[in-house]
Design a protein around this motif. Structure first.
Motif, PDB file in Angstrom:
ATOM      1  N   UNK A 217       0.831  -1.204   0.000  1.00  0.00           N
ATOM      2  CA  UNK A 217       0.000   0.000   0.000  1.00  0.00           C
ATOM      3  C   UNK A 217       0.868   1.258   0.000  1.00  0.00           C
ATOM      4  N   UNK A 218       1.868   1.294   0.873  1.00  0.00           N
ATOM      5  CA  UNK A 218       2.737   2.475   0.958  1.00  0.00           C
ATOM      6  C   UNK A 218       3.482   2.690  -0.362  1.00  0.00           C
ATOM      7  N   UNK A 219       3.988   1.611  -0.953  1.00  0.00           N
ATOM      8  CA  UNK A 219       4.732   1.709  -2.214  1.00  0.00           C
ATOM      9  C   UNK A 219       3.860   2.260  -3.338  1.00  0.00           C
ATOM     10  N   UNK A 220       2.562   1.991  -3.260  1.00  0.00           N
ATOM     11  CA  UNK A 220       1.651   2.429  -4.323  1.00  0.00           C
ATOM     12  C   UNK A 220       0.999   3.778  -4.035  1.00  0.00           C
ATOM     13  N   UNK A 221       1.295   4.369  -2.878  1.00  0.00           N
ATOM     14  CA  UNK A 221       0.673   5.639  -2.490  1.00  0.00           C
ATOM     15  C   UNK A 221       1.571   6.811  -2.840  1.00  0.00           C
ATOM     16  N   UNK A 224       4.281   9.075  -0.491  1.00  0.00           N
ATOM     17  CA  UNK A 224       4.892   8.320   0.599  1.00  0.00           C
ATOM     18  C   UNK A 224       6.099   7.542   0.094  1.00  0.00           C
ATOM     19  N   UNK A 225       7.115   7.445   0.917  1.00  0.00           N
ATOM     20  CA  UNK A 225       8.322   6.684   0.577  1.00  0.00           C
ATOM     21  C   UNK A 225       8.490   5.544   1.579  1.00  0.00           C
ATOM     22  N   UNK A 226       8.642   4.327   1.080  1.00  0.00           N
ATOM     23  CA  UNK A 226       8.847   3.160   1.934  1.00  0.00           C
ATOM     24  C   UNK A 226      10.326   2.853   2.062  1.00  0.00           C
ATOM     25  N   UNK A 273      -7.099   2.242   3.644  1.00  0.00           N
ATOM     26  CA  UNK A 273      -6.605   1.532   2.457  1.00  0.00           C
ATOM     27  C   UNK A 273      -6.467   0.033   2.740  1.00  0.00           C
ATOM     28  N   UNK A 274      -6.080  -0.321   3.972  1.00  0.00           N
ATOM     29  CA  UNK A 274      -5.944  -1.734   4.337  1.00  0.00           C
ATOM     30  C   UNK A 274      -7.309  -2.420   4.349  1.00  0.00           C
ATOM     31  N   UNK A 275      -8.322  -1.747   4.890  1.00  0.00           N
ATOM     32  CA  UNK A 275      -9.669  -2.308   4.871  1.00  0.00           C
ATOM     33  C   UNK A 275     -10.171  -2.517   3.452  1.00  0.00           C
ATOM     34  N   UNK A 276      -9.876  -1.567   2.584  1.00  0.00           N
ATOM     35  CA  UNK A 276     -10.286  -1.704   1.183  1.00  0.00           C
ATOM     36  C   UNK A 276      -9.605  -2.886   0.535  1.00  0.00           C
ATOM     37  N   UNK A 277      -8.336  -3.077   0.834  1.00  0.00           N
ATOM     38  CA  UNK A 277      -7.575  -4.197   0.270  1.00  0.00           C
ATOM     39  C   UNK A 277      -8.085  -5.524   0.814  1.00  0.00           C
ATOM     40  N   UNK A 278      -8.485  -5.534   2.084  1.00  0.00           N
ATOM     41  CA  UNK A 278      -9.024  -6.762   2.680  1.00  0.00           C
ATOM     42  C   UNK A 278     -10.342  -7.155   2.031  1.00  0.00           C
TER      43      UNK A 278
END
Length: 281
Positions: A217-221, A224-226, A273-278
């Motif tokens: 999620x972070x990599x695709x946002x 934001x830098x992971x 975003x995590x809930x959406x992915x779930x």
């Protein structure tokens, strides 16, 4: 009801013997998942992590241990407990069958599925204070076994006792190089500005499923830098946010470490975003 090798038994049943290798040697693995209305969150990821871990521990994978078979056994157990329409917490434990000392007599396995009700169908951000402290009595090993979800959790147990005795909600665990690795019950993320950092597997942290999903999620946002890099204890008090990830709670925002207090704006954003992915699986 619990599911022991496909047999649905009362939770009071005497299932395990004195020779159980999970009890005697910690010769066992487990996966803990959320099952919501018959859907197991991130099931494929949990399944493939379990299969990979079984191979690493030289356990014999039964022919019937397909993704579909274990998913069906989990759902059958959930239904037998009357939770098919409710949020349920599921623990699947796999352990080598009885026999032998350190050297097992067989590499065949048994499995046990346990379920219990949960309050919310989706991940919620925690409210109220949440204080952590550094646990320095014992260290996490920097090796592949530390990446696996085994039942060898005595370090986590002792750290939990320390936290309870001293009024903390959780503890930060460190490795022999004094780098912060994880917390008692999950992975750790540090936020500073637009950078989100988490320790690499080489430092000894658990190869967590929600860790993996959040890194995606972070990599695709945008914005934001992971960074998958070691975290020094000195960085903790310079961070804007600290949060924990695990498969049951999703994201837990840390409110305080020593004299430093943290916000949770980034954690809240990522939780959505995590809930959406779930929901998408």
């Amino acid at each position: 009801m619990v599911n022991f090798n496909g047999a649905l038994l009362s939770k009071d049943s005497n299932i395990l013997t004195h020779s159980n290798r999970g009890l005697k040697f910690g010769d066992a693995l487990f996966e803990t998942v959320r099952c919501i209305n018959g859907t197991i969150f991130f099931w494929e990821d949990h399944y493939f992590r379990l299969m990979s871990s079984m191979r690493i521990l030289r356990m014999e994978i039964p022919m019937e241990f397909t993704l579909e078979f274990l998913e069906g056994e989990i759902k059958r157990t959930v239904e037998k407990n009357g939770l098919e329409d409710d949020p349920a917490r599921v623990r699947l434990t796999v352990f080598r069958k009885d026999g032998g000392l350190y050297s097992p007599e067989t590499h065949e396995v048994s499995y046990l599925i346990e379920v219990s009700p949960m309050e919310s169908p989706f991940y919620l951000i925690n409210q109220g204070p949440y204080e952590v402290e550094l646990f320095k009595d014992y260290y996490v090993n920097k090796d592949m076994l530390s990446n696996l979800k085994t039942t060898n959790k005595i370090l986590n147990v002792v750290a939990s006792v320390f936290a309870n005795e001293n009024g903390f909600d959780n503890c930060l665990l460190i490795n022999g190089d004094k780098q912060v690795v994880e917390v008692i019950n999950g992975n750790l993320f540090l936020v500073q500005g637009n950078t989100i950092k988490t320790p690499p597997l080489g430092d000894g942290c658990l190869d967590g499923i929600i860790r993996k999903k959040l890194m995606e999620i972070v990599s695709a946002t945008e914005g934001l830098e992971l960074q998958e890099e070691s975290i020094s204890p000195f960085e903790l008090q310079k961070a804007d946010e600290l949060f924990i990830t695990n498969s049951i709670q999703g994201i837990v925002s840390i409110g305080k470490y020593r004299k430093k207090e943290y916000g949770n704006a980034t954690a809240k954003s990522l939780l959505g975003k995590l809930n959406a992915k779930a929901r998408l699986g």
